[in-house]
Design an enzyme around this catalytic site. Sequence first.
Site, PDB file in Angstrom:
ATOM      1  N   ASP A 108       0.817  -1.209   0.000  1.00 47.87           N
ATOM      2  CA  ASP A 108       0.000   0.000   0.000  1.00 47.87           C
ATOM      3  C   ASP A 108       0.854   1.264   0.000  1.00 47.87           C
ATOM      4  O   ASP A 108       0.580   2.214  -0.738  1.00 47.87           O
ATOM      5  CB  ASP A 108      -0.927   0.013   1.215  1.00 47.87           C
ATOM      6  CG  ASP A 108      -1.997  -1.068   1.120  1.00 47.87           C
ATOM      7  OD1 ASP A 108      -1.809  -2.013   0.325  1.00 47.87           O
ATOM      8  OD2 ASP A 108      -3.006  -0.967   1.818  1.00 47.87           O
ATOM      9  N   GLU A 142       0.439  -5.549  -5.570  1.00 51.65           N
ATOM     10  CA  GLU A 142      -0.030  -4.579  -6.561  1.00 51.65           C
ATOM     11  C   GLU A 142       1.105  -3.739  -7.132  1.00 51.65           C
ATOM     12  O   GLU A 142       1.240  -3.615  -8.351  1.00 51.65           O
ATOM     13  CB  GLU A 142      -1.091  -3.658  -5.957  1.00 51.65           C
ATOM     14  CG  GLU A 142      -1.576  -2.592  -6.927  1.00 51.65           C
ATOM     15  CD  GLU A 142      -2.818  -1.854  -6.465  1.00 51.65           C
ATOM     16  OE1 GLU A 142      -2.985  -0.680  -6.839  1.00 51.65           O
ATOM     17  OE2 GLU A 142      -3.628  -2.444  -5.731  1.00 51.65           O
TER      18      GLU A 142
END
Length: 391
Positions: free
Chosen positions: A22, A287
């Site tokens: 994140d 990600e």
Amino acid sequence: MTPSLPPFDWDIFCTVVDNFGDIGVTWRLARQLQQENHGLVRLWVDDLASFARICPGLDPALDSQWVEGIHVQHWHDVLPADAIPARVVIEAFACTLPTPFIERMAQQSPPPCWINLEYLSAESWVEECHALASPQRVGNQSLDKYFFFPGFTARTGGLLCEQGLIAARGQWQQDEAGLDAYWASLGLPPKQAHELRVSLFTYESAALGSLVQSWCQGATPVTLLLPLGRSLNDVLTGAGLEEAITTASAGDRLQAGNLCIKLLPMTDQAGYDRLLWSCDLNLVRGEDSFVRAQWAARPFLWHIYPQDDEAHIAKLDDFLAHYLAALPADAAQWLRDVSHALNHGHDVGELWAQWPQYATVWQQHARAWSQKLLVDGDLVTRLVKFLESRI
């Protein structure tokens, strides 16, 4: 006396999950907004120690500081008394904004534009939810919170890609002398003609043992660039180097059959990009590294974050439906099988034996895919355009 802060254009809130995912995305977002002159950015982060591992210029002991033109604020339960919300407030990945901060947002006239930046997804429903508003009641006022979904189609928010990245990548990959110098900086000789160089930054997976074993026993020399992390035990066990697990440290170079393993320290984001650009194959996770592998225009395998109910496999298939669409059927099926084996923890030895058959078409596809993703613009371009009519 603490100097007063200027008014900010962007507030980005991030809670650190899984150490780097994140914060990796939000740090890239903050830097791109600042570097492309979209205004002053303040980044709120709850775990500065983890953040510092990918941002060497950050001092985890400081509550607030400027880093690369961005104001980094340690996110505590108690807000600084003088923290005035920016024109745009982004809560990244469903983190919950502090109630007092939301109340301060409601007191602004006009109130900030409130964005919920969601996780990247290739699921079809994302297109229907992208850019929708969700009214939030704050006292006697209503604030709209907009959902912004990164994605792979024109009807989503796109992917983070800063200006100049693709040109820098192309220059790097075409500079043979520069690549030799890069390998030397890692303690490696120049890459040989038939050698395969692979980076691996994944979660734990039983599949890694069989993959590494096939590299050890194969005819092609493989150099594995392995940042110290969660996959270390699986890799060294697969290579028959269990005795090195407890003593392994950055800089070590280990040999097992036709496989050379080079252990790397944690690097900053620019360093990781260069590693991806330099390798023939990248195994990535989460990600941030997943997106950067796509900009590298090299073959890659995505180890998606595992979920107990195997919901991650459906998400993997949604991505593969996009990624494999332009490949010949046999190559697409092979790559789907390899991806499933990695993510299910199955033996990939027999599948890997087919790599020479598909390596060239996969490389060509990786470059074409990278170009296709930018046809409708990157995430910041789409985000700024979305905000033009709202602030």
